[in-house]
Design a protein around this motif. Structure first.
Motif, PDB file in Angstrom:
ATOM      1  N   TYR A   1      -9.285  -7.328   3.719  1.00 56.26           N
ATOM      2  CA  TYR A   1     -10.584  -8.005   3.560  1.00 56.26           C
ATOM      3  C   TYR A   1     -11.484  -7.261   2.570  1.00 56.26           C
TER       4      TYR A   1
ATOM      5  N   LEU B   1     -12.785  -9.106  -0.862  1.00 63.61           N
ATOM      6  CA  LEU B   1     -14.228  -9.183  -1.084  1.00 63.61           C
ATOM      7  C   LEU B   1     -14.634  -8.670  -2.466  1.00 63.61           C
TER       8      LEU B   1
ATOM      9  N   GLN C   1     -12.829  -8.882  -5.159  1.00 62.41           N
ATOM     10  CA  GLN C   1     -12.055  -9.621  -6.147  1.00 62.41           C
ATOM     11  C   GLN C   1     -10.750  -8.932  -6.518  1.00 62.41           C
TER      12      GLN C   1
ATOM     13  N   LYS D   1      -7.962 -15.120  -2.460  1.00 66.95           N
ATOM     14  CA  LYS D   1      -9.247 -15.253  -3.140  1.00 66.95           C
ATOM     15  C   LYS D   1      -9.982 -16.522  -2.689  1.00 66.95           C
TER      16      LYS D   1
ATOM     17  N   LEU E   1     -13.013 -16.870  -0.350  1.00 64.23           N
ATOM     18  CA  LEU E   1     -14.401 -16.622  -0.775  1.00 64.23           C
ATOM     19  C   LEU E   1     -15.100 -17.895  -1.234  1.00 64.23           C
ATOM     20  N   GLU E   2     -14.394 -19.029  -1.197  1.00 68.47           N
ATOM     21  CA  GLU E   2     -14.963 -20.265  -1.740  1.00 68.47           C
ATOM     22  C   GLU E   2     -16.112 -20.845  -0.917  1.00 68.47           C
TER      23      GLU E   2
ATOM     24  N   THR F   1     -16.332 -18.901   5.275  1.00 67.19           N
ATOM     25  CA  THR F   1     -15.126 -18.065   5.229  1.00 67.19           C
ATOM     26  C   THR F   1     -15.415 -16.735   4.534  1.00 67.19           C
ATOM     27  N   GLY F   2     -16.206 -16.775   3.476  1.00 60.78           N
ATOM     28  CA  GLY F   2     -16.567 -15.529   2.787  1.00 60.78           C
ATOM     29  C   GLY F   2     -17.335 -14.599   3.718  1.00 60.78           C
TER      30      GLY F   2
ATOM     31  N   VAL G   1     -14.833 -12.941   5.961  1.00 62.60           N
ATOM     32  CA  VAL G   1     -14.135 -11.879   5.213  1.00 62.60           C
ATOM     33  C   VAL G   1     -15.002 -10.621   5.171  1.00 62.60           C
ATOM     34  N   ALA G   2     -16.274 -10.793   4.852  1.00 60.07           N
ATOM     35  CA  ALA G   2     -17.192  -9.642   4.772  1.00 60.07           C
ATOM     36  C   ALA G   2     -17.332  -8.961   6.133  1.00 60.07           C
TER      37      ALA G   2
END
Ligand code: HEM
Ligand SMILES: *[C@@H]1O[C@H](CO)[C@@H](O)[C@H](O)[C@H]1NC(C)=O
Length: 316
Positions: free
Chosen positions: A246, A250, A252, A260, A263-264, A268-269, A272-273
């Motif tokens: 993760y 995050l 890139q 990747k 992150l859209e 979901t982003g 991930v964070a």
């Protein structure tokens, strides 16, 4: 007497017609050595080659996403059906079948007869692999039975491709009863293991918003043409179940387009964070989601069979 007979007849009909719930101590009476035997073989295989832990986890995923967790991915081709091993997501990619064969023969030997299904062996081997690489333990629900056929076309259709965008990934998981939280948590399976150049080439040459240094490093091992099978780890610590997957997605440095893609969306982003900073949260949610995945359409009761050989359907 008559009533009791009627009741038990109805009970038999009911148990035959409906899926039985899986439960952790399913083999406690019929093969008390089952779980310790699986763990011993998995530990041995992972000690010999760390990557095998990743490969076994992925096999369980590829089993469950094709007509449920029924051991279908393990069957070799026959005149009746073409093996799922020949489907695009598995061909020259899925591995670990020899380890499953070894587990099967040792478990059957320990029990004195074949009572443990290949589908359950896969589910337990996936858990033991995660544990062997430092990840969380969970109780594996058991009692799956083995499919008597396989489907290459279903494997092609139902296992998500690394070229998918977020909406495609969400769709694929939704088709299997898994939601967007399961998608982000289970993508964390990419904290272990490797991918081949041919599966991340388009991503590192054509996608935008990739860390430039990461892009250079990958292009050096994965040219535009050739070297298709060169490997790169899915995160910087492929033998440790940790939060580095993760952390890297995050910033890139996700290896696959599908990594990747998480992150859209803000939802979901954000997950991930959050996981990148909190191993306990990731481990807890991964366990919840992989148990859910392991419950996809199991064969139970009198459905399917207990195979003698994970590569072959029993006849007669
Ligand atoms: C979200 C959709 C997913 C996509 C598109 C995807 C795609 C891929 C691809 C393309 C590879 C590289 C295969 C190769 O190079 O031969 C890979 C490897 C792997 N995947 Fe996934 N995957 C997904 C979800 C999952 C899930 C849910 C798990 C398990 C919880 C998982 C576990 C793994 C592991 C452990 C590896 C490394 C295998 C090894 O080193 O042998 N993946 N995945
Ligand atoms: C990148 O995109 C171009 C143009 O669409 C395409 O021709 C090429 O095959 C893609 N992949 C790589 C690795 O360049």
């Amino acid at each position: 007497m008559k009533i009791a007979g009627l009741i038990s007849f109805v009970m038999i009909l009911v148990t035959a017609a409906f899926a039985q719930p899986l439960y952790p101590d399913y083999y406690d009476k019929t093969c008390p050595q089952a779980l310790s035997t699986i763990k011993r073989v998995v530990d041995d295989a992972v000690q010999q080659e760390k990557r095998m832990g990743a490969s076994l986890l992925r096999l369980h995923f590829h089993d469950c996403f094709v007509n449920g967790c029924d051991g279908s991915v393990l069957l070799d081709s026959t005149p009746e059906f073409e093996s799922e091993k020949m489907a695009a997501p598995n061909r020259n990619s899925a591995r670990g079948f020899e380890v499953i064969d070894r587990i099967k023969s040792e478990v059957d030997h320990a029990c004195g007869h074949p009572v443990v299904s290949c589908a359950d062996i896969l589910a337990v081997a996936a858990r033991d692999s995660v544990v062997a690489l430092g990840g969380p333990y969970w109780d594996v629900l058991l009692g799956r039975r083995d499919a008597t056929s396989a489907s290459k076309s279903a494997a092609d259709a139902d296992i998500p491709a690394p070229t998918l965008d977020l909406s495609g990934l969400i769709n694929s998981f939704q088709n299997h009863g898994l939601d967007v939280h399961d998608l982000v948590a289970l993508s964390g399976g990419h904290t272990i293991g490797f991918a081949q150049c041919r599966l991340f080439r388009d991503h590192i040459y054509n996608d935008s918003n990739i860390d430039p240094e990461f892009r250079r490093e990958l292009q050096a091992i994965c040219p535009r043409n050739g070297d298709d099978t060169n490997l790169h780890s899915l995160d910087p610590t492929p033998a440790f179940f940790d939060t580095n997957y993760y952390r890297n997605v995050l910033v890139q440095r996700g290896l696959l387009h599908s990594d990747k893609a998480l992150l859209e969306s803000p939802e979901t982003g954000g997950a991930v964070a959050a996981y990148s900073l909190n191993l306990n949260a990731f481990a807890k949610d991964f366990v919840i989601s992989i148990v859910k995945m392991g419950n996809i359409k199991p064969l139970t009761g009198d459905q399917g069979q207990i195979r003698y050989n994970c590569r072959k359907v029993n006849y007669g």
